[in-house]
Design a protein around this motif. Structure first.
Motif, short mmCIF file in Angstrom:
data_model
loop_
_atom_site.label_atom_id
_atom_site.label_comp_id
_atom_site.label_asym_id
_atom_site.label_seq_id
_atom_site.Cartn_x
_atom_site.Cartn_y
_atom_site.Cartn_z
N ASP A 126 24.92 47.31 24.73
CA ASP A 126 25.45 46.08 24.17
C ASP A 126 26.80 46.31 23.51
OD1 ASP A 126 23.51 43.73 24.41
OD2 ASP A 126 22.18 45.36 23.82
N ILE A 127 26.97 47.45 22.85
CA ILE A 127 28.27 47.74 22.25
C ILE A 127 29.32 47.91 23.34
CG2 ILE A 127 29.55 49.45 20.89
CD1 ILE A 127 27.04 49.86 19.22
N SER A 128 28.93 48.50 24.46
CA SER A 128 29.84 48.61 25.60
C SER A 128 30.29 47.23 26.06
CB SER A 128 29.16 49.36 26.73
OG SER A 128 29.95 49.35 27.90
N ALA A 129 29.34 46.31 26.15
CA ALA A 129 29.69 44.95 26.57
C ALA A 129 30.61 44.28 25.57
CB ALA A 129 28.41 44.13 26.76
N LEU A 130 30.35 44.48 24.28
CA LEU A 130 31.21 43.90 23.24
C LEU A 130 32.64 44.43 23.36
CD1 LEU A 130 28.83 44.05 20.15
CD2 LEU A 130 29.76 41.98 21.18
N ILE A 131 32.76 45.72 23.59
CA ILE A 131 34.10 46.31 23.73
C ILE A 131 34.79 45.76 24.97
CG2 ILE A 131 35.32 48.48 24.20
CD1 ILE A 131 33.15 49.88 22.49
N SER A 132 34.05 45.64 26.06
CA SER A 132 34.64 45.11 27.29
C SER A 132 35.12 43.68 27.11
CB SER A 132 33.60 45.19 28.41
OG SER A 132 34.11 44.67 29.61
N GLU A 133 34.35 42.90 26.38
CA GLU A 133 34.69 41.48 26.18
C GLU A 133 35.83 41.30 25.20
OE1 GLU A 133 30.95 39.99 24.87
OE2 GLU A 133 30.03 40.10 26.85
N ASN A 134 35.98 42.21 24.22
CA ASN A 134 36.93 42.00 23.14
C ASN A 134 38.14 42.95 23.18
OD1 ASN A 134 35.62 39.99 21.01
ND2 ASN A 134 33.97 41.28 21.83
N GLY A 189 40.83 53.73 29.88
CA GLY A 189 39.85 54.47 30.67
C GLY A 189 38.52 53.74 30.62
N PRO A 190 37.59 54.16 31.44
CA PRO A 190 36.27 53.50 31.47
C PRO A 190 35.50 53.76 30.18
CG PRO A 190 36.23 55.50 32.79
CD PRO A 190 37.66 55.31 32.39
N ILE A 191 34.72 52.78 29.81
CA ILE A 191 33.82 52.96 28.67
C ILE A 191 32.69 53.88 29.11
CG2 ILE A 191 32.23 51.80 27.08
CD1 ILE A 191 33.87 49.21 27.62
N LYS A 192 32.44 54.93 28.34
CA LYS A 192 31.44 55.92 28.72
C LYS A 192 30.26 55.87 27.74
CE LYS A 192 29.70 59.48 30.92
NZ LYS A 192 29.15 59.32 32.27
N ARG A 193 29.06 55.62 28.28
CA ARG A 193 27.84 55.66 27.47
C ARG A 193 27.12 56.99 27.72
NH1 ARG A 193 23.98 51.88 29.56
NH2 ARG A 193 25.03 52.30 31.52
#
Length: 658
Positions: free
Chosen positions: A605-613, A620-624
Motif C-alpha cells: 500500500d505504501i508503494s501505491a501511495l508513492i506511485s500515486e503521489n 527508478g522502480p519502487i522496490k518492495r
C-alpha cells in the motif's frame, strides 16, 4: 401459567402489563411497516416479550443490560423515546448510529444499553468487562447479558462464562431458549437436556425459568439480582420460550410443525397475563382499552416524528472523522536524565509508569501476575498494584479482548498482553468487528491496548514468530504502532495507553534483549503517527519499521559510501505519509522493507501511495522487500533464509546503480 404473587400490588401488576403490551403493539405496527417497505428488516420477538421486560424491570436503571435483536422490551422498558427507536430503524440521524447500522445493533450510555453485533458471542465477554469494572470499584451493581440457545454453541459462550466464574463477576447470563437457531432445532445444536445443565461445568449457579410468565421472570430475576449485588457471582439463567415468527421476517416458519406452533400460541405471554388480570378484576375492559389506546397514540405520534425527519445526508468529513474518537493528546516531553535500558525493560518501565499515572488501568493476560509474563515485562507488578489490576487470565483470547471492550464501556482502561502476537487470531473477531467499529457505529470508544510480542529471528517456529500487522492495518478503526528502539517503545506505549482508541502495540521479540539505548527515566509520551528520520542521504530512501530498521542501519554501516535516508515509520496506522513523500521526493529512489511476507503487506500500500503521489519524482522502480512466502520456519538456517534481510544488500546496490 401461575401469575399469583404475594409480593406484588395491583399497581405492580398493571405496570408490568403496560410494559409487556408496549413492545407487542410496536411489533404489530412494525410488521405492517415492513410489508409497506418503510423499514428494511425485522427480527420479531413476539412470544418472548416477558423475558426482555421482566429482566429489565428487575435491574436498576443504572445497571448495564446487553440485549439481542429480539429484545425490544429492553429498550421500551428503559423508556427510550420511541421516535429515536423509529429513526434508528429507518436509518435516520435522530437514531443512535447516524444511519450506519440498523435494527438493535447499537448502544446508548444514556440508557445503559449495549447492543449486540451479528457475531453474537463477543457481547458475553463485554458483559464480563462491564461487571469487572463495577467489581473493581466495589460498586454493588450487576450486568445482564442476553444470548439465544444458538449462541451457546459458540466458543465465546464458554470463554465468557469461564472467566465470569473464575473471577466471580456479577453477571446474569440470560439464555433465551426459543427452540430454533434460524431453522436448526435444539436437538441439532446441543446434546444435553437443558442449557442450564452447563452451569455445573463452570462451577456456576444456574436456573430454569418459564420465559413466557412475566411474573416468574420478574420475581425470580429480581430476587437473584438483589442477592448478586450483595454477593457478587455469575448466574446462568435459561428461559424456556419459543420464537413464533421467522428468524427474521423473510425466513418464514415452514420448518416448524403446526402442532408445536399451536402449543406455544396458547402459551402467549401477553394474552395469558392479560386474561389473568381480567379474571382477577385488576384490568377492566375500560382500563384495557385506555392503556392500549395510549400506547397506540404514542406509537402514532412518534412514528410521525420519525417519518417527518429528513433522510440522512452523507457528509464525507463526518464519516471519516467518526472512525476514531477525537483525542487531543497532551505531549509530555522526556526529562534529561537517562539510563541504559534494553528494549524489553523500556516497555516494562513505560507500562509501570502508566499504571502509576492511570489509577484505574488494568493489565490482563496469561501468566502476567506472579510469573510476570513469559517475557517478564510485568514482573514485580502485583507487589505494587495488586492482583485486581494485574490479572492472570484463562487461555481465552476472544473473551478477554471482549472484556477489555466492556471495561472501556464502563470507563476503565486496559492493556491486554497477547502471550505471543500469533495468538491474536484466537481473538480476531472482537478486534476487527467490535473494537474497530464501535466508535463509528454508536460513538463508544474502545480504550484498549493490545500488546503483541511478534517477529522471527529467535527460533520460535511457525506459531510464535509471525509479524501479522497487515491483518490490522487493513481494518479502519484500529491504530497500529511498531517501535524499533527502547525510547520509542516507552514513549509510544504511554501514548497508546492515553489514546482512547484501540491500539495494537507490536513488540519485536528479537529486539527485546538485543537492543539497548539510553532512555529518559521519567514518564513521557511520543506522538503516534510520526515517523523518524534516522539517517539522511540523497541517493535513495530506505523505509522500514521494527527489526527492519536495524537491518537498514547495519547495512548503512557496511556501506558508508551510499548516501541514504533511513526512515523508521514507528506507526503504521496512522501513517506518516508526508514524511514518506518528503524522503522519496528528495532521493528519487525507494526501497520498502518489511519482515512480513511481501504479498498483501503494508509496504504494498505504501508503494501505491508513492506511485500515486510521487510518480514524477521517481528515478527508478519502487522496490518492495519482504520475507519468503512461507510460514516462519524453526531451524536456524531455514529461518535465516526466510527473512527479508537477505535480500536487502543486493536490492540497495542494484537500485543505487539503476
Amino acid at each position: 401459567m401461575n401469575f399469583e404473587s404475594t409480593q406484588l400490588t395491583q399497581e405492580n401488576y398493571l405496570d408490568l402489563y403496560q410494559a409487556i403490551l408496549k413492545p407487542r403493539l410496536i411489533e404489530n405496527k412494525m410488521l405492517v411497516l415492513l410489508r409497506q417497505g418503510k423499514i428494511s428488516k425485522w427480527f420479531s420477538g413476539i412470544g418472548q416479550e416477558a423475558i426482555a421486560v421482566g429482566v429489565t424491570k428487575a435491574l436498576h436503571k443504572d445497571e448495564y443490560i446487553l440485549p439481542m435483536h429480539r429484545n425490544l422490551g429492553v429498550f421500551t422498558s428503559r423508556e427510550i423515546p420511541l421516535n429515536r427507536l423509529f429513526s434508528q430503524w429507518q436509518g435516520k440521524a435522530n437514531g443512535f448510529t447516524k444511519g450506519r447500522d440498523r435494527s438493535f445493533h447499537f448502544g446508548t450510555q444514556e440508557f445503559k444499553i449495549v447492543g449486540m453485533i451479528s457475531h453474537l458471542g463477543p457481547q458475553l465477554g463485554v458483559a464480563d468487562g462491564i461487571a469487572l469494572a463495577h467489581k473493581l470499584r466495589k460498586e454493588q451493581k450487576i450486568t445482564a447479558v442476553f444470548t439465544g440457545e444458538g449462541g451457546t454453541s459458540e466458543g465465546d459462550f464458554h470463554e465468557a462464562l469461564n472467566i465470569a466464574s473464575v473471577w466471580q463477576l456479577p453477571v446474569l447470563f440470560c439464555v433465551e431458549n426459543n427452540g430454533y437457531g434460524l431453522s436448526t432445532p435444539t436437538n441439532e445444536q446441543f446434546n444435553c437436556e437443558h442449557i442450564a445443565d452447563k452451569g455445573k461445568g463452570y462451577g456456576m449457579e444456574a436456573h430454569i425459568i418459564d420465559g413466557n410468565n412475566i411474573i416468574e421472570v420478574f420475581e425470580k430475576v429480581s430476587a437473584l439480582a438483589e442477592d448478586v449485588r450483595k454477593n457478587p457471582r455469575p448466574i446462568l439463567l435459561e428461559f424456556k420460550t419459543f420464537r413464533r415468527r421467522g428468524h427474521e421476517e423473510a425466513s418464514g416458519t415452514k420448518y416448524v410443525p403446526d402442532e408445536l406452533m399451536q402449543y406455544w400460541k396458547e402459551k402467549d405471554p401477553v394474552a395469558n397475563f392479560e386474561a389473568f388480570l381480567e379474571e382477577k378484576k385488576m384490568l377492566s375492559p375500560q382500563k384495557k382499552a385506555k392503556i392500549s389506546k395510549e400506547i397506540m397514540e404514542e406509537i402514532k405520534a412518534n412514528l410521525k416524528l420519525a417519518f417527518d425527519e429528513a433522510p440522512i445526508e452523507a457528509n464525507l468529513e463526518t464519516e471519516l472523522k467518526d472512525v476514531y474518537q477525537v483525542f487531543n493528546e497532551e505531549e509530555i516531553n522526556p526529562n534529561t536524565e537517562t539510563k541504559e535500558l534494553r528494549f524489553v525493560d523500556a516497555i516494562s518501565e513505560g507500562l509501570f509508569q502508566s499504571m502509576k499515572k492511570h489509577k484505574d488501568l488494568v493489565i490482563m493476560g496469561q501468566d502476567v501476575a506472579e510469573y510476570g509474563g513469559v517475557f517478564k515485562i510485568t514482573e514485580g507488578f502485583i507487589e505494587e498494584f495488586g492482583k485486581e489490576r494485574v490479572r492472570n487470565t484463562p487461555i481465552c483470547e476472544s473473551a478477554i479482548i471482549s472484556a477489555a471492550m466492556g471495561l472501556s464501556i464502563n470507563q476503565t482502561k486496559s492493556v491486554v498482553e497477547l502471550q505471543f502476537g500469533d495468538f491474536v487470531s484466537s481473538g480476531f473477531n472482537p478486534i476487527v468487528n467490535y473494537l474497530a467499529k464501535v466508535h463509528y457505529r454508536w460513538n463508544q470508544n474502545a480504550d484498549v491496548v493490545l500488546r503483541m510480542p511478534c517477529g522471527a529471528g529467535v527460533g520460535a517456529g511457525p506459531f510464535h514468530s509471525q509479524t501479522n500487522e497487515a491483518w490490522f492495518t487493513k481494518t479502519p478503526g484500529l491504530k497500529v504502532v511498531y517501535p524499533a528502539f527502547p525510547s520509542d517503545a516507552k514513549g509510544l506505549l504511554a501514548s497508546a495507553i492515553n489514546d482512547p482508541n484501540p491500539v495494537l502495540f507490536f513488540e519485536h521479540k528479537a529486539l527485546y534483549r538485543s537492543i539497548r539505548e539510553y532512555v529518559p527515566t521519567d514518564y513521557f509520551t511520543l506522538p503516534i503517527g510520526k515517523a523518524k528520520l534516522l539517517k539522511s542521504g540523497i541517493q535513495l530512501s530506505l523505509i522500514t519499521y521494527g527489526a527492519g530498521v536495524h537491518w537498514a542501519l547495519e547495512l548503512a554501516e557496511q556501506h558508508p559510501e551510499i548516501q541514504m535516508d533511513i526512515l523508521d515509520l514507528r506507526s503504521l496506522c496512522p501513517l506518516d505519509e508526508e514524511a514518506i513523500f518528503e524522503s522519496v521526493r528528495k532521493t528519487g529512489k525507494v526501497i520498502l522493507l518489511q519482515e512480513d511476507t511481501i504479498f498483501g503487506g503494508i509496504m504494498s500500500d505504501i508503494s501505491a501511495l508513492i506511485s500515486e503521489n510521487c510518480f514524477e519524482d521517481l528515478d527508478g522502480p519502487i522496490k518492495r522487500l519482504g520475507s519468503l512466502p512461507t510460514p516462519v520456519p524453526f531451524a536456524a538456517a531455514l529461518e535465516q533464509q526466510f527473512l527479508a534481510k537477505n535480500q536487502l544488500e543486493k536490492a540497495v546496490l542494484d537500485l543505487v546503480a539503476y
